[in-house]
Design an enzyme around this catalytic site. Structure first.
Site, PDB file in Angstrom:
ATOM      1  N   LYS A  57       9.295  -0.915  14.398  1.00 42.98           N
ATOM      2  CA  LYS A  57       9.869  -0.567  13.084  1.00 42.98           C
ATOM      3  C   LYS A  57      10.935   0.516  13.253  1.00 42.98           C
ATOM      4  O   LYS A  57      12.016   0.450  12.668  1.00 42.98           O
ATOM      5  CB  LYS A  57       8.779  -0.008  12.154  1.00 42.98           C
ATOM      6  CG  LYS A  57       7.752  -1.002  11.659  1.00 42.98           C
ATOM      7  CD  LYS A  57       6.855  -0.311  10.620  1.00 42.98           C
ATOM      8  CE  LYS A  57       5.608  -1.088  10.306  1.00 42.98           C
ATOM      9  NZ  LYS A  57       4.684  -0.402   9.421  1.00 42.98           N
TER      10      LYS A  57
ATOM     11  N   LYS B 174       0.841  -1.199   0.000  1.00 38.86           N
ATOM     12  CA  LYS B 174       0.000   0.000   0.000  1.00 38.86           C
ATOM     13  C   LYS B 174       0.876   1.249   0.000  1.00 38.86           C
ATOM     14  O   LYS B 174       0.695   2.156  -0.789  1.00 38.86           O
ATOM     15  CB  LYS B 174      -0.915  -0.040   1.231  1.00 38.86           C
ATOM     16  CG  LYS B 174      -1.836   1.149   1.354  1.00 38.86           C
ATOM     17  CD  LYS B 174      -2.798   0.980   2.508  1.00 38.86           C
ATOM     18  CE  LYS B 174      -3.534   2.288   2.761  1.00 38.86           C
ATOM     19  NZ  LYS B 174      -4.487   2.194   3.861  1.00 38.86           N
TER      20      LYS B 174
ATOM     21  N   HIS C 275      -5.062 -33.533  17.070  1.00 32.45           N
ATOM     22  CA  HIS C 275      -3.954 -34.349  17.563  1.00 32.45           C
ATOM     23  C   HIS C 275      -2.851 -33.476  18.126  1.00 32.45           C
ATOM     24  O   HIS C 275      -1.701 -33.904  18.218  1.00 32.45           O
ATOM     25  CB  HIS C 275      -3.434 -35.241  16.439  1.00 32.45           C
ATOM     26  CG  HIS C 275      -4.481 -36.213  15.990  1.00 32.45           C
ATOM     27  ND1 HIS C 275      -4.649 -37.444  16.569  1.00 32.45           N
ATOM     28  CD2 HIS C 275      -5.481 -36.087  15.074  1.00 32.45           C
ATOM     29  CE1 HIS C 275      -5.677 -38.062  15.997  1.00 32.45           C
ATOM     30  NE2 HIS C 275      -6.200 -37.252  15.099  1.00 32.45           N
TER      31      HIS C 275
ATOM     32  N   GLY D  27      -4.845  -2.027   4.981  1.00 30.47           N
ATOM     33  CA  GLY D  27      -4.031  -3.152   4.511  1.00 30.47           C
ATOM     34  C   GLY D  27      -4.713  -4.489   4.743  1.00 30.47           C
ATOM     35  O   GLY D  27      -4.788  -5.343   3.857  1.00 30.47           O
ATOM     36  N   ARG D  28      -5.249  -4.685   5.947  1.00 30.62           N
ATOM     37  CA  ARG D  28      -5.844  -5.989   6.283  1.00 30.62           C
ATOM     38  C   ARG D  28      -7.246  -6.150   5.707  1.00 30.62           C
ATOM     39  O   ARG D  28      -7.883  -7.177   5.922  1.00 30.62           O
ATOM     40  CB  ARG D  28      -5.835  -6.174   7.798  1.00 30.62           C
ATOM     41  CG  ARG D  28      -6.488  -5.047   8.577  1.00 30.62           C
ATOM     42  CD  ARG D  28      -6.072  -5.098  10.046  1.00 30.62           C
ATOM     43  NE  ARG D  28      -6.593  -3.971  10.821  1.00 30.62           N
ATOM     44  CZ  ARG D  28      -5.976  -2.807  10.977  1.00 30.62           C
ATOM     45  NH1 ARG D  28      -4.815  -2.588  10.374  1.00 30.62           N
ATOM     46  NH2 ARG D  28      -6.505  -1.854  11.716  1.00 30.62           N
TER      47      ARG D  28
ATOM     48  N   GLU E 244      -4.878  -6.957  14.578  1.00 30.43           N
ATOM     49  CA  GLU E 244      -4.363  -5.627  14.248  1.00 30.43           C
ATOM     50  C   GLU E 244      -5.514  -4.613  14.335  1.00 30.43           C
ATOM     51  O   GLU E 244      -5.309  -3.442  14.599  1.00 30.43           O
ATOM     52  CB  GLU E 244      -3.724  -5.620  12.853  1.00 30.43           C
ATOM     53  CG  GLU E 244      -2.734  -4.483  12.660  1.00 30.43           C
ATOM     54  CD  GLU E 244      -1.929  -4.561  11.365  1.00 30.43           C
ATOM     55  OE1 GLU E 244      -2.499  -4.298  10.292  1.00 30.43           O
ATOM     56  OE2 GLU E 244      -0.733  -4.879  11.417  1.00 30.43           O
TER      57      GLU E 244
ATOM     58  N   GLU F 228      10.437  -4.640   4.741  1.00 31.30           N
ATOM     59  CA  GLU F 228      10.540  -6.038   4.294  1.00 31.30           C
ATOM     60  C   GLU F 228      10.256  -6.148   2.794  1.00 31.30           C
ATOM     61  O   GLU F 228      11.009  -6.791   2.046  1.00 31.30           O
ATOM     62  CB  GLU F 228       9.531  -6.926   5.049  1.00 31.30           C
ATOM     63  CG  GLU F 228       9.817  -7.101   6.528  1.00 31.30           C
ATOM     64  CD  GLU F 228       9.164  -6.026   7.386  1.00 31.30           C
ATOM     65  OE1 GLU F 228       8.865  -4.925   6.865  1.00 31.30           O
ATOM     66  OE2 GLU F 228       8.967  -6.284   8.587  1.00 31.30           O
TER      67      GLU F 228
HETATM   68  O1  F6P Z   1       2.223  -4.191   9.920  1.00 30.59           O
HETATM   69  C1  F6P Z   1       1.718  -2.940   9.635  1.00 30.59           C
HETATM   70  C2  F6P Z   1       1.214  -2.793   8.248  1.00 30.59           C
HETATM   71  O2  F6P Z   1       1.055  -1.439   8.020  1.00 30.59           O
HETATM   72  C3  F6P Z   1      -0.080  -3.549   7.971  1.00 30.59           C
HETATM   73  O3  F6P Z   1      -1.194  -2.895   8.428  1.00 30.59           O
HETATM   74  C4  F6P Z   1      -0.020  -3.680   6.493  1.00 30.59           C
HETATM   75  O4  F6P Z   1      -0.927  -4.629   6.014  1.00 30.59           O
HETATM   76  C5  F6P Z   1       1.431  -4.074   6.314  1.00 30.59           C
HETATM   77  O5  F6P Z   1       2.118  -3.297   7.268  1.00 30.59           O
HETATM   78  C6  F6P Z   1       2.005  -3.882   4.954  1.00 30.59           C
HETATM   79  O6  F6P Z   1       1.940  -2.546   4.551  1.00 30.59           O
HETATM   80  P1  F6P Z   1       2.157  -2.128   3.040  1.00 30.59           P
HETATM   81  O7  F6P Z   1       1.078  -2.746   2.232  1.00 30.59           O
HETATM   82  O8  F6P Z   1       2.104  -0.642   3.036  1.00 30.59           O
HETATM   83  O9  F6P Z   1       3.507  -2.637   2.615  1.00 30.59           O
END
Ligand code: F6P
Length: 545
Positions: free
Chosen positions: A508, A210, A388, A271-272, A357, A216
């Site tokens: 972060k 987003k 199990h 995002g979620r 979240e 990452e």
């Molecule tokens: O972990 C925080 C967060 O902002 C989530 O809400 C989101 O889904 C994820 O990081 C990834 O964010 P982006 O889509 O901006 O890379």
């Protein structure tokens, strides 16, 4: 914005539930069922192809009435309308919350800041469909002229969990000539293993973020570009092997992806809550545009149901309220999600972000600390594997763990008696949890006296059973939207902002400070953390060599 100046726990509707909980605390589910033969029928609901049996909860019809009173007090209906109408209900980020607009049919309208957002949604869907068709048909060629055979989604959180969950869930409907991989972890192993058997000439990377700034994802995307260039040699190849899904055109361009190869979405999609936006591009590539439209239609059917059904006949409202009852009045800390469907193996992981979240908050909309529990801890595994492993604790441990069972009438892979065995297990587990096995019943099996207590099952453990005819794109959409609206219902009553995520920020920021400190040139005495963190950094560097 806040529901009332009176704290939630001071409200008469809350106090009435507390008194009611004390009153029915000692009634076992066995007694509830014995005293009312029509209980299952009364405490079940059929809507939009979903059968919900919530009778195995520690509730009565009065509990439901009182919970509905609480929801009415919280203004659930009007808050729901505010969400659907595009009001900026995500107050800490000043944003509308409009994942429901992502599945609004063509011709409807949803206004945000004076603009109808639905045409834009369909414009992006059209571009995604066109692109997906070209890739799936082999018309879209890689730089060396070969069709795409592997799609690697790079993202994390909502930009990964929705896509990977949906891909696994709908794999049965997917194009089996394409390979799908999902890279999320910044651990280099994730990327290395994802591409180790792929040919760069036939691989398409979908960089999903987003913000297009997430550490990452950007680290993995850069490694992907390096890997692609090692094999394809020329920068011009990037345009054929990388597309982006983002709200941030500037950062996409900066990364080197042409915005012609970018699929956008908007800040009013959390995002979620984004798996049905362009973030679902990998899903569409897997199941095709028509499958994706069915998925959206499933979401939309649940949206309409949630918006229009009376509270008492409303699936997300009932499940949300019962979850809240278990958390706030019966003291449950966690909720198990147990899909008896192998294709839903990533559904619990997906739900963890969606629920935790969203509702893992301790500050209300008016900025004060809550004096009640909020978001439950969600976890689970597909049946029957969990049986199990951790079911022992659910049946005989000391904690109350409400369970959501998800079961489908028809299997996607008909194989001998497998599906009936699977279903029998789901039904049996819910029965065992609710009714247990008394000491007398154990004794009547001639169990030696010293083992009677060990073999007794207390029962009285709550569960919901969600029964659907078949796992399809449409039923998946309904299921995901069901939980989205459960989260919303609970968030409204808890009076928290279910749509921000400030709690992920601190870690972060601290990681950004530590990254340069891991450089070998940085001496130990230049570290200014606490003594534990300083020592761990030093030890890590020594081990790393
Ligand atoms: O972990 C925080 C967060 O902002 C989530 O809400 C989101 O889904 C994820 O990081 C990834 O964010 P982006 O889509 O901006 O890379």
């Amino acid at each position: 914005m806040a529901q009332s100046s009176r704290s939630l726990t001071d409200r008469p509707s809350w106090k009435a539930l507390q008194a009611h909980a004390n009153q029915i605390q000692s009634t076992h589910l066995r007694d509830h069922f014995k005293s009312d033969p029509g209980r299952a029928e009364k405490l079940s609901l059929d809507a939009i192809g979903i059968h919900l049996d919530y009778s195995k909860n520690r509730i009565t019809e009065e509990t439901i009435s009182l919970l509905i009173g609480l929801a009415e007090d919280a203004g659930l209906k009007s808050r729901t309308e505010a969400m659907f109408a595009g009001e900026k209900i995500n107050i800490t980020e000043g944003r509308a919350v409009l994942h429901t607009a992502l599945r609004a049919p063509k011709g409807t309208s949803v206004m945000v800041d004076g603009e109808d957002v639905v045409p834009g949604v369909h414009e992006v869907l059209g571009r995604m469909s066109n692109f997906a068709d070209r890739v799936r048909s082999g018309e879209w060629l890689g730089y060396t002229g070969k069709p795409i055979k592997a799609i690697v989604n790079i993202g994390i959180g909502g930009s990964d969990l929705g896509p990977v969950m949906a891909y696994e869930a709908l794999r049965y409907y997917s194009d089996r000539s394409l390979t799908f991989r999902f890279v999320s972890n910044v651990d280099g192993t994730d990327f290395a293993e994802a591409v180790h058997d792929l040919s760069a000439e036939e691989t398409l990377f979908v960089v999903s973020s987003k913000t297009f700034t997430t550490l990452e994802t950007m680290t993995n995307a850069r490694s992907a570009r390096t890997w692609a260039l090692e094999h394809l040699k020329v920068d011009a190849a990037i345009a054929k092997h990388f597309v982006a899904v983002s709200t941030n055109a500037e950062k996409v361009t900066e990364f080197g992806i042409d915005t012609a190869n970018m699929f956008g979405f908007w800040d009013w999609v959390g995002g979620r809550y984004s798996m049905d936006s362009a973030i679902g591009l990998s899903t569409m590539l897997a199941i095709g545009p028509s499958g994706f439209r069915e998925l959206l239609d499933g979401f939309h059917q649940m949206d309409v149901h949630f918006r229009t059904a009376p509270l008492r006949e409303n699936l997300p409202v009932l499940m949300g309220l019962i979850g809240l009852w278990n958390t706030n009045f019966l003291g449950a800390h966690t909720s198990a999600v147990l899909p008896y469907e192998q294709y839903l193996k990533r559904f619990p992981a997906y739900l963890q972000q969606l629920t935790m979240e969203s509702n893992g908050k301790h500050i209300t909309l008016d900025g004060t600390a809550v004096d009640y529990q909020t978001g439950s801890i969600y976890w689970g595994e597909p049946g029957t594997n969990g049986q199990h492993s951790f079911y022992q604790l659910i049946h005989q441990g000391t904690r109350l763990i409400p369970c959501d069972f998800v079961l489908f009438g028809q299997p996607l892979n008909q194989l001998g008696a497998h599906h009936d065995i699977l279903a029998a297990n789901a039904l049996a587990q819910a029965e065992a949890l609710a009714f247990g096995k008394t000491a007398e019943e154990v004794r009547s099996d001639n169990v030696p006296e010293h083992l009677v207590a060990h073999k007794t099952f207390e029962g009285n453990r709550p569960s919901n059973m969600i029964l659907i005819d078949k796992l399809t794109p449409s039923s998946l959409g309904k299921l995901v939207a069901l939980y989205e609206h459960i989260v919303f219902t609970q968030g409204i009553i808890w009076n928290i902002d279910s749509f921000d995520q400030w709690g992920v920020e601190l870690g972060k920021v601290l990681a950004q400070r530590i990254i340069p400190e891991l450089d070998s040139a940085v001496p130990t005495d230049a570290l200014h953390h606490d003594s534990s963190t300083n020592a761990l950094i030093t030890k890590f560097k020594a081990l790393r060599g």
